[in-house]
Design a protein around this motif. Structure first.
Motif, short mmCIF file in Angstrom:
data_model
loop_
_atom_site.label_atom_id
_atom_site.label_comp_id
_atom_site.label_asym_id
_atom_site.label_seq_id
_atom_site.Cartn_x
_atom_site.Cartn_y
_atom_site.Cartn_z
N ASP A 1 0.83 -1.21 0.00
CA ASP A 1 0.00 0.00 0.00
C ASP A 1 0.86 1.26 0.00
O ASP A 1 0.55 2.24 -0.67
CB ASP A 1 -0.92 0.01 1.24
CG ASP A 1 -1.96 -1.09 1.20
OD1 ASP A 1 -2.22 -1.62 0.10
OD2 ASP A 1 -2.50 -1.43 2.28
N GLN A 2 1.95 1.23 0.77
CA GLN A 2 2.83 2.40 0.86
C GLN A 2 3.51 2.66 -0.48
O GLN A 2 3.60 3.81 -0.94
CB GLN A 2 3.88 2.15 1.94
CG GLN A 2 4.76 3.35 2.28
CD GLN A 2 4.01 4.41 3.05
OE1 GLN A 2 3.23 4.12 3.93
NE2 GLN A 2 4.23 5.66 2.70
N THR B 1 2.60 1.88 -3.46
CA THR B 1 1.72 2.17 -4.60
C THR B 1 1.00 3.51 -4.46
O THR B 1 0.13 3.82 -5.26
CB THR B 1 0.68 1.05 -4.77
OG1 THR B 1 -0.02 0.85 -3.53
CG2 THR B 1 1.34 -0.24 -5.20
N LYS B 2 1.37 4.30 -3.45
CA LYS B 2 0.75 5.62 -3.31
C LYS B 2 1.23 6.54 -4.44
O LYS B 2 2.42 6.61 -4.74
CB LYS B 2 1.11 6.24 -1.96
CG LYS B 2 0.39 5.60 -0.78
CD LYS B 2 0.74 6.31 0.51
CE LYS B 2 -0.02 5.70 1.68
NZ LYS B 2 0.33 6.35 2.96
N TRP B 3 0.29 7.25 -5.02
CA TRP B 3 0.59 8.11 -6.16
C TRP B 3 1.57 9.22 -5.79
O TRP B 3 2.42 9.61 -6.60
CB TRP B 3 -0.72 8.70 -6.68
CG TRP B 3 -0.61 9.59 -7.87
CD1 TRP B 3 -0.99 10.89 -7.97
CD2 TRP B 3 -0.10 9.24 -9.17
NE1 TRP B 3 -0.76 11.38 -9.22
CE2 TRP B 3 -0.20 10.39 -9.99
CE3 TRP B 3 0.45 8.08 -9.71
CZ2 TRP B 3 0.22 10.42 -11.31
CZ3 TRP B 3 0.88 8.11 -11.03
CH2 TRP B 3 0.75 9.26 -11.82
N ASP C 1 2.65 12.60 3.89
CA ASP C 1 2.18 11.24 3.62
C ASP C 1 2.02 10.45 4.91
O ASP C 1 1.03 9.73 5.09
CB ASP C 1 3.17 10.54 2.69
CG ASP C 1 2.86 9.07 2.52
OD1 ASP C 1 1.85 8.75 1.87
OD2 ASP C 1 3.61 8.24 3.06
N SER D 1 -1.13 11.69 6.68
CA SER D 1 -2.31 11.84 5.82
C SER D 1 -2.76 13.30 5.71
O SER D 1 -3.95 13.61 5.78
CB SER D 1 -3.47 10.97 6.33
OG SER D 1 -3.11 9.62 6.38
N THR E 1 2.40 15.56 -7.43
CA THR E 1 3.06 14.58 -8.30
C THR E 1 3.20 15.11 -9.71
O THR E 1 4.27 15.00 -10.33
CB THR E 1 2.25 13.27 -8.31
OG1 THR E 1 2.13 12.79 -6.97
CG2 THR E 1 2.94 12.23 -9.17
#
Length: 453
Positions: free
Chosen positions: A70-71, A73-75, A182, A185, A264
């Motif tokens: 999950d970490q 694959t964060k955009w 990040d 959040s 990004t």
């Protein structure tokens, strides 16, 4: 008496701290401690009837793998290599050298003028690269020989360079702020906006100190002789050297602040813009592109390696009840909420002597974040305050990271004692900035509130 899970949590944290001093890579220390204590906790629960809190079976390893996935694959993680590439390409683009020449021509004729020029370049580099080590090294290589030739005090020159280079922590787009956002959040745009005023304020405090110190004691920073007179051509050339990096900063930050692009996407704009600047200055070649890409890959791999270890460490620690243990420990301190915040900042300050900002952001910040919310404070304000505190520890002798970066590339005539002596006034300015932000939250929260309501 402590419960079993509390003893295991303390043993896990203590083992990590002790193993750091062995010199073993931090990423492997984090991962190894996580595996060892997860196995130990499960065995203790199943065979010794010990209360290990949530961690009771082997499913913990599946949870760790899922959390790492999950970490990764964060955009927002895509922004990291892009901003690293942007900073490294700007370092090779010749922008800083051109700024140095023109700022010396414009400001060098005044007492302390060269120091002011270095701080201004540091502000521009901070807003362009966000990488402290790169900024300190580049500023040292460009400016220290010039300042020493101009008979600047070695201590005064060292303090200017070390402090100006650390502005990359605070002035967006900062890689550290992205990771901190990040971990808690938070909106990266909010955090960038919140850090902008304190970061620029710190740069202005540095400039004011240099001007006043050079006025009170001219021998610290004498003017440069034999400079051409200030003419329209000199001013225009200086503006032309400032315009490209300033345009890049406005393109990156402006697109984020006005909602045109995500952080990004803006990082891609920055990487492309830095490459174009290098091409415009005649510095872009296949060798440069290959070298910058290679260094970007190495730096990114280092960052994500620590991400993997820190994620495993955090999952296991929380599964053992670490969050509850830390929260209970902090809230039991017989101090006001503001006093507890000061205790957290002091712990971060001490940690900055032994750990890089990345490890502190990934390990300490997620543990204290819930406590900050529980105490009723705004997280954006706290993160900016936390970053300012780390910046202060990076400048503080005897083991501040920026001091090591500077000593590694400083001319032989600059001694370690010169560096330590030179940073002292700037540390005092850092403490002043921390104090102002601590007592006046609008310094951080006003700009995000104006932009986003």
């Amino acid at each position: 008496m402590f419960e079993t899970y509390e003893l295991i949590v303390m043993a896990m944290l203590g083992s990590f701290i002790l193993l750091i001093f062995t010199g073993f890579p931090v990423a492997w220390v984090l991962a190894g401690v996580s595996v060892f204590f997860s196995i130990g906790a499960v065995l203790a629960y199943n065979y010794l009837d010990a209360d290990t809190y949530f961690l009771t079976d082997w499913n913990i390893f599946g949870i760790v793998v899922q959390r790492i996935y999950d970490q990764m694959t964060k955009w927002i993680m895509v922004a990291l290599p892009m901003f690293i590439f942007m900073g490294l390409m700007l370092e090779r683009s010749g922008v800083a050298e051109r700024l140095m020449v023109n700022f010396v021509n414009l400001f060098g004729r005044f007492n302390g003028g060269l120091g002011v020029a270095v701080i201004l370049i540091g502000i521009l580099l901070a807003a362009s690269t966000g990488i402290v080590g790169a900024s300190v090294v580049l500023l040292a290589m460009l400016s220290l020989p010039v300042m020493l030739d101009q008979k600047y005090s070695p201590a005064f020159a060292s303090g200017i360079v070390a402090s100006s280079g650390t502005l990359g922590i605070m002035i967006p787009p900062s890689i550290m702020l992205i990771i901190m956002a990040d971990q808690l959040s938070l909106s990266v745009g909010d955090l960038f906006m919140g850090a902008l005023i304190p970061g620029v304020m710190l740069g202005i405090l540095y400039i004011a100190f240099v001007v006043i110190a050079a006025w009170l004691k001219p021998s610290l920073a004498p003017p440069k002789a034999d400079l051409p007179p200030i003419t329209r051509a000199v001013v225009i050339e200086t503006l032309r050297s400032v315009l490209p990096p300033l345009s890049l900063i406005l393109a990156v930050l402006g697109s984020i602040f006005f909602g045109i692009a995500t952080p990004t996407e803006a990082s891609g704009v920055g990487a492309l813009g830095a490459t174009i600047l290098a091409a415009m200055n005649g510095r872009l070649s296949w060798d440069v592109l290959r070298d910058v890409s290679r260094k970007t890959t190495i730096t990114t791999a280092f960052v994500f390696g620590i991400f993997l270890g820190a994620t495993a460490f955090a999952v296991v620690l929380r599964s053992l009840g670490g969050d509850e243990f830390i929260a209970g420990l902090l809230t039991s301190i017989p101090l006001s909420p503001g006093g507890i915040i000061l205790v957290i900042l002091f712990i971060a300050f001490l940690a900055g002597f032994f750990l890089d900002w990345l490890e502190i952001s990934l390990i300490l910040l997620p543990l204290v974040g819930p406590v900050v919310v529980q105490l009723g404070f705004d997280l954006t304000w706290f993160v900016v305050l936390f970053a300012l505190t780390l910046q202060t520890s990076f400048l503080t002798p005897p083991v501040g990271f920026s001091l090591f970066y500077l000593k590694g590339v400083a001319p032989p005539e600059i001694k370690t004692t010169d560096i330590y002596k030179g940073v002292m006034p700037f540390i005092a300015l850092q403490v002043l900035a921390v104090t102002l932000v601590f007592f006046w939250e609008p310094l951080v929260l006003w700009l995000p509130e104006v932009r986003y309501g």
